[in-house]
Every structure is written in structure tokens, then in C-alpha cells.
Scaffold this motif. Structure first.
Motif, PDB file in Angstrom:
ATOM      1  N   LEU A 143       0.824  -1.214   0.000  1.00 53.23           N
ATOM      2  CA  LEU A 143       0.000   0.000   0.000  1.00 53.23           C
ATOM      3  C   LEU A 143       0.855   1.260   0.000  1.00 53.23           C
ATOM      4  O   LEU A 143       0.475   2.284  -0.578  1.00 53.23           O
ATOM      5  N   VAL A 144       2.016   1.193   0.637  1.00 52.39           N
ATOM      6  CA  VAL A 144       2.936   2.340   0.647  1.00 52.39           C
ATOM      7  C   VAL A 144       3.669   2.455  -0.683  1.00 52.39           C
ATOM      8  O   VAL A 144       3.738   3.531  -1.286  1.00 52.39           O
ATOM      9  N   LYS A 204      -6.226   5.443   8.472  1.00 52.68           N
ATOM     10  CA  LYS A 204      -7.364   4.855   7.755  1.00 52.68           C
ATOM     11  C   LYS A 204      -7.870   3.584   8.436  1.00 52.68           C
ATOM     12  O   LYS A 204      -9.060   3.263   8.365  1.00 52.68           O
ATOM     13  N   GLY A 209       0.626   1.837  -3.729  1.00 55.83           N
ATOM     14  CA  GLY A 209      -0.546   2.700  -3.589  1.00 55.83           C
ATOM     15  C   GLY A 209      -0.204   4.141  -3.267  1.00 55.83           C
ATOM     16  O   GLY A 209      -1.075   5.017  -3.305  1.00 55.83           O
ATOM     17  N   GLU A 221       0.562   5.435  -0.412  1.00 55.88           N
ATOM     18  CA  GLU A 221       0.087   5.876   0.901  1.00 55.88           C
ATOM     19  C   GLU A 221       1.268   6.262   1.800  1.00 55.88           C
ATOM     20  O   GLU A 221       2.290   5.574   1.823  1.00 55.88           O
ATOM     21  N   HIS A 222       1.123   7.345   2.547  1.00 57.46           N
ATOM     22  CA  HIS A 222       2.081   7.634   3.621  1.00 57.46           C
ATOM     23  C   HIS A 222       1.741   6.712   4.788  1.00 57.46           C
ATOM     24  O   HIS A 222       0.557   6.479   5.080  1.00 57.46           O
ATOM     25  N   ILE A 268      -0.881   8.035   7.148  1.00 59.24           N
ATOM     26  CA  ILE A 268      -2.237   8.060   6.600  1.00 59.24           C
ATOM     27  C   ILE A 268      -2.827   6.653   6.598  1.00 59.24           C
ATOM     28  O   ILE A 268      -4.008   6.451   6.953  1.00 59.24           O
ATOM     29  N   LEU A 269      -1.997   5.662   6.241  1.00 58.94           N
ATOM     30  CA  LEU A 269      -2.460   4.275   6.251  1.00 58.94           C
ATOM     31  C   LEU A 269      -2.890   3.874   7.658  1.00 58.94           C
ATOM     32  O   LEU A 269      -3.945   3.252   7.847  1.00 58.94           O
ATOM     33  N   ARG A 270      -2.092   4.247   8.645  1.00 55.69           N
ATOM     34  CA  ARG A 270      -2.423   3.929  10.031  1.00 55.69           C
ATOM     35  C   ARG A 270      -3.760   4.573  10.435  1.00 55.69           C
ATOM     36  O   ARG A 270      -4.599   3.942  11.086  1.00 55.69           O
TER      37      ARG A 270
END
Length: 333
Positions: free
Chosen positions: A268-269, A282, A272, A274-275, A278-280
Motif C-alpha cells: 500500500l505504501v 485509515k 498505492g 500511501e504515507h 495516513i495508512l495507520r
């Protein structure tokens, strides 16, 4: 003075001195890619015009010769590549034949390896009649050994004239090169390497994963984050699996679940965009189980401990290049 160009032969010879696990992984990636290129000749070329196709691996014992041959021989295809595995008593002859020399030995062995009897002549490339400069490339994957360290050995200890110094490169791949998922960091130099050399280095290490170029003052930190980091993340994966086992999940399933979850987060990082923060966020729904677990990790100082481990390993990496380095993990706090 501008860095010299790599010679324009269509086929290069690469010697791996001290071909252990990392050397085997790197050669495996290259050999597999050469086979793929040969199998798809109609595809537009995306590789440098001059590639390593002939390989010499040196190791210390007859048992290691057998190990390397067993690992790599199935990947060697007639008319595509060649491979010879020799004992380290043949280091000088291997260097003499090679265009690219990969140093895969222990850091403390670099000095004695490069100053062995006959190495000066082996590293000197004869000039053509029009005096075009053709210099060998030395790639070091030895932790803690800097480009200036290597150049000083070649110039001061071995006695190579400045005009005959090879192109010296420092690179740091990691253990995941075995499955072609390495994160390799290559040391930039001043003046910059010519484009042909940069393209060749990128191609070599792209065969085992991803590649970044960063300045020399960051290489020890990269060693810590990328090379030691594999062990750090493995410990966190193991800890997560232990938690699952403690709550009743079978060990094999817990290991698989922890590993796949870590792979998914990484994907995802990387794919995708994602930072991590931000993933955490979400995943952390209000009043949910994730935020409850995260608060425990924060309360126990996991974030600081992991960051501190990277910093500590950076300091240790900086001490590994010295031949007399010992007790580098002694108490400093």
C-alpha cells in the motif's frame, strides 16, 4: 576530472570475489534476466548495450565451490552466459579477466584482498593504440568500507597511478535480493559517474529489486535501514505472530498472517502511494480495536525503540570498515 566511461564491448565479464549468499543472489538475478532477454529478442531493448554475460565467482573452500555451482549452474544457458566458480587463490586471475569486480568479502578482508601479489597488474587495463581510457569497475557491498577507503588502498597501499585507478562504487543491497526484492542503495560520487556506468549499475541491481542513489554521508544509515532493517522487521513480524499464537492461532497460520499483513502494508505504501501515517489513520476507526492496540505500542515506546535501533545500527555500521574494529556493539549508553 570527469569519471571515465565504461568500455563499449557488447559482452562484459564480472567477477564476484567472496561469493556468499549475497553474491549468489545478485548473480541469480542477473543470470535469470539474461535468459529472459534472450527469450524475448523482439521486445524493445531496455537494458544497457554492454551487459555482463561472463561470470567468475571465487570462494574460500571446495565445499563453497560446490554450493555456488549447485545454486547457479542451472541458470546458465549456452550462448547466453558462462560461469566459472574458483577458489579464492584465483582472485588475481579473476580480476585480470574481469571488467566488473564485485567485492562480497567481509569488510576486514578488503585490504588484504586488494593488495594481494599480482593484483596491481590485474587491475590495470592496457590502453589501446589511440589511448582511449578503459578502466575496470569495482563495486563494494562491504558494510562500512567507503569509496575513499577503497581508493586509498588502491592508490597508497597497492600503488596504482591515478590514471589507472578503477571506477570505485559502493552499493548496499539486502538479504531480500534472494527473492529479487532487495532495496539497494548506491553511493553517489563527485564528479558524477558517466551515464553509461550509472545505467549499467542500475541494471545490475534492478535485477534483484529496487535501486536508489544517495550521497556517501547517508550510506551507513542506509545500511542500517535497508540491510539491518530486514532483521528489525522480522522481529516485529515474529512479535505479531506471537501475539496471535497467544490468542489461539496456530503457529504456522500466525506466521503466514503476520508476513502477508506486513507485505500488504508495504504494498500500500510502495504501490498505492500511501504515507504510513495516513495508512495507520485509515485503519484506526474510532473506538475500535486498532486504536486500542496502537495506543499500547505508543505507551510501550515501540516507535522510539525502532528508530533508536536504526540509529544504533548506523553507528555500528560506521565502525565496521576498520580492519581492527572489534567490540563495536559494546555499551555506549
Amino acid at each position: 576530472m570527469a569519471a571515465p566511461e565504461v568500455k563499449s564491448s557488447s559482452e562484459l565479464t564480472m567477477a564476484v570475489l567472496g561469493c556468499g549468499t549475497m553474491g549468489i543472489s545478485i548473480l541469480s538475478g542477473i543470470l535469470s534476466s539474461l535468459d529472459s532477454l534472450a527469450a524475448s529478442p523482439s521486445e524493445p531493448p531496455t537494458s544497457p548495450p554492454a551487459l555482463p554475460r561472463h561470470f567468475i565467482a571465487t570462494v574460500r573452500s571446495p565445499a563453497s565451490v560446490s554450493k555456488v555451482e549447485s545454486a547457479l549452474s542451472p541458470l546458465v544457458k549456452p550462448a547466453v552466459s558462462t560461469l566459472r566458480v574458483l577458489q579464492s587463490t584465483s582472485n588475481v586471475s579473476a580480476v585480470s579477466e574481469a571488467d566488473i569486480i564485485l567485492l562480497g568479502c567481509k569488510p576486514y578482508m578488503v585490504g588484504s584482498l586488494l593488495t594481494a601479489s599480482g593484483m596491481k597488474d590485474a587491475l590495470t587495463v592496457n590502453h589501446t593504440t589511440d589511448h582511449a581510457r578503459k578502466q575496470k569497475i569495482i563495486i563494494s557491498i562491504c558494510a562500512g568500507v567507503t569509496v575513499p577507503d577503497l581508493e586509498a588502498i588502491l592508490r597508497d597501499d597497492l600503488g596504482l597511478p591515478a590514471n589507472d585507478l578503477p571506477i570505485v562504487v559502493r552499493a548496499m543491497p539486502n538479504t531480500a535480493s534472494k527473492i529479487r526484492e532487495s532495496m539497494t542503495v548506491i553511493n553517489t560520487v563527485d564528479p558524477p559517474l558517466p551515464d553509461s556506468v550509472t545505467e549499467l549499475l542500475t541494471w545490475i541491481f534492478k535485477q534483484i529489486g529496487e535501486v536508489s542513489f544517495l550521497p556517501p554521508n547517508l550510506m551507513d544509515a542506509c545500511t542500517s535501514l535497508c540491510a539491518s532493517g530486514t532483521a528489525f522487521f522480522a522481529l516485529m513480524m515474529e512479535a505479531a505472530a506471537d501475539g496471535g499464537v497467544a490468542m489461539g492461532i496456530p503457529r504456522a497460520e500466525a506466521n503466514k498472517m503476520a508476513a502477508q499483513t506486513m507485505r500488504g502494508a508495504a504494498g500500500l505504501v510502495l504501490e498505492g502511494g500511501e504515507h504510513p501515517a495516513i495508512l495507520r489513520e485509515k485503519v484506526s476507526t474510532p473506538g475500535g480495536c486498532t486504536i486500542g492496540g496502537l495506543l499500547v505500542l505508543e505507551e510501550e515506546g515501540v516507535r522510539g525503540a525502532v528508530a533508536k535501533a536504526v540509529r544504533e545500527a548506523t553507528v555500528v555500521a560506521s565502525l565496521l570498515g576498520g580492519g581492527g574494529a572489534k567490540n563495536v556493539n559494546g555499551p555506549r549508553r
